[in-house]
Design a protein around this motif. Structure first.
Motif, PDB file in Angstrom:
ATOM      1  N   TYR A  76       0.856  -1.194   0.000  1.00 52.67           N
ATOM      2  CA  TYR A  76       0.000   0.000   0.000  1.00 52.67           C
ATOM      3  C   TYR A  76       0.887   1.238   0.000  1.00 52.67           C
ATOM      4  O   TYR A  76       2.092   1.154   0.249  1.00 52.67           O
ATOM      5  N   ASP A  77       0.261   2.381  -0.265  1.00 49.92           N
ATOM      6  CA  ASP A  77       1.016   3.637  -0.340  1.00 49.92           C
ATOM      7  C   ASP A  77       0.847   4.523   0.889  1.00 49.92           C
ATOM      8  O   ASP A  77       1.747   5.292   1.222  1.00 49.92           O
ATOM      9  N   ILE A  78      -0.318   4.466   1.521  1.00 45.14           N
ATOM     10  CA  ILE A  78      -0.607   5.322   2.670  1.00 45.14           C
ATOM     11  C   ILE A  78      -1.636   4.646   3.572  1.00 45.14           C
ATOM     12  O   ILE A  78      -2.467   3.870   3.097  1.00 45.14           O
ATOM     13  N   ILE A  98       7.946   1.266   9.912  1.00 44.00           N
ATOM     14  CA  ILE A  98       7.715   0.951   8.496  1.00 44.00           C
ATOM     15  C   ILE A  98       7.905   2.165   7.601  1.00 44.00           C
ATOM     16  O   ILE A  98       8.105   2.018   6.408  1.00 44.00           O
ATOM     17  N   ASP A  99       7.829   3.369   8.176  1.00 45.72           N
ATOM     18  CA  ASP A  99       8.198   4.611   7.488  1.00 45.72           C
ATOM     19  C   ASP A  99       7.397   4.891   6.216  1.00 45.72           C
ATOM     20  O   ASP A  99       7.956   5.327   5.211  1.00 45.72           O
ATOM     21  N   LYS A 100       6.081   4.638   6.258  1.00 46.75           N
ATOM     22  CA  LYS A 100       5.210   4.951   5.124  1.00 46.75           C
ATOM     23  C   LYS A 100       4.310   6.119   5.503  1.00 46.75           C
ATOM     24  O   LYS A 100       4.056   6.361   6.686  1.00 46.75           O
ATOM     25  N   PRO A 101       3.790   6.827   4.511  1.00 42.33           N
ATOM     26  CA  PRO A 101       2.895   7.952   4.805  1.00 42.33           C
ATOM     27  C   PRO A 101       1.635   7.504   5.546  1.00 42.33           C
ATOM     28  O   PRO A 101       1.155   6.380   5.363  1.00 42.33           O
ATOM     29  N   PHE A 102       1.136   8.409   6.383  1.00 44.44           N
ATOM     30  CA  PHE A 102      -0.134   8.139   7.053  1.00 44.44           C
ATOM     31  C   PHE A 102      -0.868   9.432   7.358  1.00 44.44           C
ATOM     32  O   PHE A 102      -0.271  10.506   7.435  1.00 44.44           O
ATOM     33  N   ILE A 103      -2.175   9.276   7.535  1.00 42.65           N
ATOM     34  CA  ILE A 103      -3.060  10.315   8.074  1.00 42.65           C
ATOM     35  C   ILE A 103      -3.867   9.622   9.148  1.00 42.65           C
ATOM     36  O   ILE A 103      -4.645   8.710   8.854  1.00 42.65           O
TER      37      ILE A 103
END
Length: 171
Positions: A76-78, A98-103
């Motif tokens: 996944y991307d975010i 994991i250092d992936k984008p999140f909101i």
């Protein structure tokens, strides 16, 4: 002599996010609508459907997936979610790994915690809703019930979302 009593608040993690909360950040979510969005905290499934209704073409939102088992296995991307507040420290720690984008939609008090300071000191961007978000619980028929009395403020905590400012006020 006066007596003093306190209200005891039970901790529940089964509060749903109204579509109005997602609508308020639609302009941010739109940059991710053609990417794979992971909404890991299922509750009643409505949040994943809200994201799909907003035009997000690929949303992973499955009640069988455990966040801690799947977050670093899925592609996944975010992550866009309202996580369970009682395990927010563990969630934020895992997300940094994991250092992936999140909101993430969480109480404003999270911002001043030691773990957020240590993990995300200069990396978090904040989006402040225009008004207090009124979460819902499910009744026996699995229908949302709003009591209209949320007793805390929430922010959207954004990581690697490339917002223009560190603090973003919604109109």
């Amino acid at each position: 002599m006066a007596s003093f009593t306190t209200k005891t608040f039970l901790k529940f993690d089964d509060y749903g996010t109204p579509s109005s909360a997602f609508d308020s950040i639609k302009h941010i979510i739109e940059q991710w609508k053609d990417k794979v969005i992971y909404e890991p905290f299922y509750m009643d499934g409505r949040s994943g459907q809200i994201l799909k209704d907003m035009g997000c073409s690929n949303v992973i939102h499955d009640k069988e997936y455990d966040f801690f088992e799947m977050v670093d296995k899925l592609d996944y991307d975010i992550i866009i979610s309202n996580p369970p507040f009682t395990i927010k420290k563990e969630i934020m720690t895992k997300l940094k790994e994991i250092d992936k984008p999140f909101i993430l939609l969480m109480p404003c008090s999270v911002l001043v915690t030691k773990y957020v300071r240590d993990l995300y000191r200069n990396d978090i961007q904040i989006v402040l809703p225009k008004k207090r978000i009124q979460f819902y619980r499910l009744n026996e028929e699995h229908e949302p019930v709003y009591n209209g009395k949320s007793n805390f403020e929430t922010f959207f905590y954004c990581y690697k979302c490339n917002l223009e400012r560190e603090i973003n006020w919604l109109d």
